[in-house]
Write a protein that holds these residues in place. Structure first.
Motif, PDB file in Angstrom:
ATOM      1  N   SER A   1      45.008  26.407  51.504  1.00  0.00           N
ATOM      2  CA  SER A   1      45.543  25.384  50.600  1.00  0.00           C
ATOM      3  C   SER A   1      46.849  25.790  49.920  1.00  0.00           C
ATOM      4  CB  SER A   1      44.506  25.043  49.526  1.00  0.00           C
ATOM      5  OG  SER A   1      44.233  26.167  48.714  1.00  0.00           O
ATOM      6  N   VAL A   2      47.258  27.064  50.079  1.00  0.00           N
ATOM      7  CA  VAL A   2      48.471  27.516  49.374  1.00  0.00           C
ATOM      8  C   VAL A   2      49.547  27.998  50.349  1.00  0.00           C
ATOM      9  CG1 VAL A   2      47.247  28.104  47.253  1.00  0.00           C
ATOM     10  CG2 VAL A   2      47.471  29.829  49.050  1.00  0.00           C
TER      11      VAL A   2
ATOM     12  N   LEU B   1      52.193  31.445  42.829  1.00  0.00           N
ATOM     13  CA  LEU B   1      50.941  32.127  43.177  1.00  0.00           C
ATOM     14  C   LEU B   1      50.493  33.049  42.046  1.00  0.00           C
ATOM     15  CD1 LEU B   1      51.887  33.270  46.803  1.00  0.00           C
ATOM     16  CD2 LEU B   1      50.603  31.212  46.164  1.00  0.00           C
ATOM     17  N   SER B   2      49.186  33.180  41.897  1.00  0.00           N
ATOM     18  CA  SER B   2      48.653  34.216  41.016  1.00  0.00           C
ATOM     19  C   SER B   2      48.854  35.563  41.700  1.00  0.00           C
ATOM     20  CB  SER B   2      47.159  33.986  40.765  1.00  0.00           C
ATOM     21  OG  SER B   2      46.432  34.159  41.970  1.00  0.00           O
ATOM     22  N   LEU B   3      48.700  36.640  40.930  1.00  0.00           N
ATOM     23  CA  LEU B   3      48.866  37.970  41.520  1.00  0.00           C
ATOM     24  C   LEU B   3      47.821  38.206  42.604  1.00  0.00           C
ATOM     25  CD1 LEU B   3      50.291  40.677  41.616  1.00  0.00           C
ATOM     26  CD2 LEU B   3      48.839  41.452  39.714  1.00  0.00           C
TER      27      LEU B   3
ATOM     28  N   ARG C   1      46.740  38.714  48.481  1.00  0.00           N
ATOM     29  CA  ARG C   1      46.136  38.219  49.723  1.00  0.00           C
ATOM     30  C   ARG C   1      47.223  37.943  50.768  1.00  0.00           C
ATOM     31  NH1 ARG C   1      41.308  33.927  48.233  1.00  0.00           N
ATOM     32  NH2 ARG C   1      40.711  34.830  46.235  1.00  0.00           N
ATOM     33  N   ALA C   2      48.329  37.380  50.310  1.00  0.00           N
ATOM     34  CA  ALA C   2      49.435  37.100  51.229  1.00  0.00           C
ATOM     35  C   ALA C   2      49.974  38.392  51.836  1.00  0.00           C
ATOM     36  CB  ALA C   2      50.549  36.358  50.491  1.00  0.00           C
ATOM     37  N   ALA C   3      50.035  39.451  51.034  1.00  0.00           N
ATOM     38  CA  ALA C   3      50.504  40.740  51.545  1.00  0.00           C
ATOM     39  C   ALA C   3      49.546  41.285  52.602  1.00  0.00           C
ATOM     40  CB  ALA C   3      50.655  41.733  50.396  1.00  0.00           C
ATOM     41  N   LEU C   4      48.247  41.104  52.382  1.00  0.00           N
ATOM     42  CA  LEU C   4      47.263  41.515  53.392  1.00  0.00           C
ATOM     43  C   LEU C   4      47.428  40.694  54.671  1.00  0.00           C
ATOM     44  CD1 LEU C   4      44.009  41.925  51.245  1.00  0.00           C
ATOM     45  CD2 LEU C   4      45.346  43.751  52.307  1.00  0.00           C
TER      46      LEU C   4
ATOM     47  N   ASP D   1      42.303  42.760  37.623  1.00  0.00           N
ATOM     48  CA  ASP D   1      41.020  42.879  36.944  1.00  0.00           C
ATOM     49  C   ASP D   1      39.951  43.187  37.982  1.00  0.00           C
ATOM     50  OD1 ASP D   1      39.379  40.183  37.568  1.00  0.00           O
ATOM     51  OD2 ASP D   1      41.502  39.690  37.358  1.00  0.00           O
ATOM     52  N   GLU D   2      38.854  43.800  37.543  1.00  0.00           N
ATOM     53  CA  GLU D   2      37.858  44.311  38.479  1.00  0.00           C
ATOM     54  C   GLU D   2      37.232  43.209  39.325  1.00  0.00           C
ATOM     55  OE1 GLU D   2      35.586  46.577  40.814  1.00  0.00           O
ATOM     56  OE2 GLU D   2      37.274  47.187  39.548  1.00  0.00           O
ATOM     57  N   GLN D   3      37.029  42.038  38.745  1.00  0.00           N
ATOM     58  CA  GLN D   3      36.422  40.948  39.511  1.00  0.00           C
ATOM     59  C   GLN D   3      37.325  40.531  40.669  1.00  0.00           C
ATOM     60  OE1 GLN D   3      35.552  37.414  37.228  1.00  0.00           O
ATOM     61  NE2 GLN D   3      34.305  36.519  38.834  1.00  0.00           N
ATOM     62  N   THR D   4      38.625  40.377  40.385  1.00  0.00           N
ATOM     63  CA  THR D   4      39.576  39.995  41.432  1.00  0.00           C
ATOM     64  C   THR D   4      39.721  41.108  42.461  1.00  0.00           C
ATOM     65  OG1 THR D   4      40.811  38.624  39.857  1.00  0.00           O
ATOM     66  CG2 THR D   4      41.936  39.238  41.888  1.00  0.00           C
TER      67      THR D   4
END
Length: 246
Positions: free
Chosen positions: A124-125, A133-135, A140-143, A164-167
């Motif tokens: 979707s992005v 984009l969020s960080l 994810r884009a870099a991956l 943050d740990e969740q992300t």
């Protein structure tokens, strides 16, 4: 650097790497650093901050050629090296999808990457620009950009730092999903023991500067079996073998 056969491991044998500080003082970053990463293995290079982990990756990427020693990279039909850095390094004037395709040869710029965008939750992005984009999405884009090239070796320099740990946890699972679907030799720099235990087949433990290998910790359990209890047991075993690292 000497190219090796497709089934060969990554071999590193750096006798010495010294640089000069801003004050002109010679600082020895690496000394007698030798290790191997088997073909198709996911290894983590673990050590204290400032010990020379990123310097090692820079040498493997050919960004730093002022060192004594040698290394051999695995090869494949593509012969490509992919890297994911601490910062996503996306071009701000190109869309996410354009950034991902930028590293591809011209003849492959239009290949189907739907599977990759879907796996990383980027469908979707795809048309958004980096500033939108969020960080987490930028990481994810870099991956995606790295895996799109189908590299012979993947080098990662603390790609989830500052999240943050969740992300960060969510991105670790996404990385494993993509890597498991299309395994390649991977070497990831981290100073996070639990991250290394979750991701890797083998942890290469480095000393403080000048870095050399203190030892190895093999994680032989399938990744799907590494639940919280198993992770706690692994962390306990690791701390017993390397009490000063934890």
């Amino acid at each position: 650097m000497q190219p090796v056969g497709a089934a060969a491991p990554l071999r590193v044998d750096i006798a010495e790497k010294t640089f000069r500080s801003a004050e002109g003082i010679a600082v020895k970053a690496l000394e007698n650093l030798s290790f191997e990463v088997r073909q198709g293995e996911f290894a983590c290079l673990l050590g204290p901050s400032g010990c020379g982990k990123t310097t090692t990756l820079r040498i493997l990427l050919g960004l730093d050629q002022d060192f004594k020693g040698s290394f051999e990279l695995p090869t494949s039909e593509t012969g490509r090296i992919a890297a994911v850095f601490q910062e996503p390094t996306l071009l701000p004037w190109r869309t996410l999808e354009q950034n991902v395709r930028l590293g591809l040869p011209k003849a492959r710029r239009n290949i189907d990457l739907d599977w990759l965008f879907k796996a990383l939750g980027l469908v979707s992005v795809r048309s958004l620009f980096p500033a939108e984009l969020s960080l987490g999405l930028a990481r994810r884009a870099a991956l995606a950009r790295a895996f799109a090239t189908e590299p012979a070796i993947l080098l990662l320099d603390e790609p989830f730092v500052s999240l943050d740990e969740q992300t960060a946890s969510r991105l670790r699972y996404l990385l494993l999903d993509i890597w498991s679907a299309r395994p390649t030799t991977a070497l990831m720099v981290t100073h996070n023991v639990r991250e290394a235990l979750m991701l890797s087949d083998r942890i290469i433990v480095l000393s403080a500067r000048p870095a050399h290998v203190l030892g190895y910790f093999d994680v032989r359990l399938p990744r799907q079996s590494r639940n919280p209890q198993v992770m706690s047991d692994l962390a306990r075993s690791f701390s017993q073998k390397f009490p000063d690292v934890m």
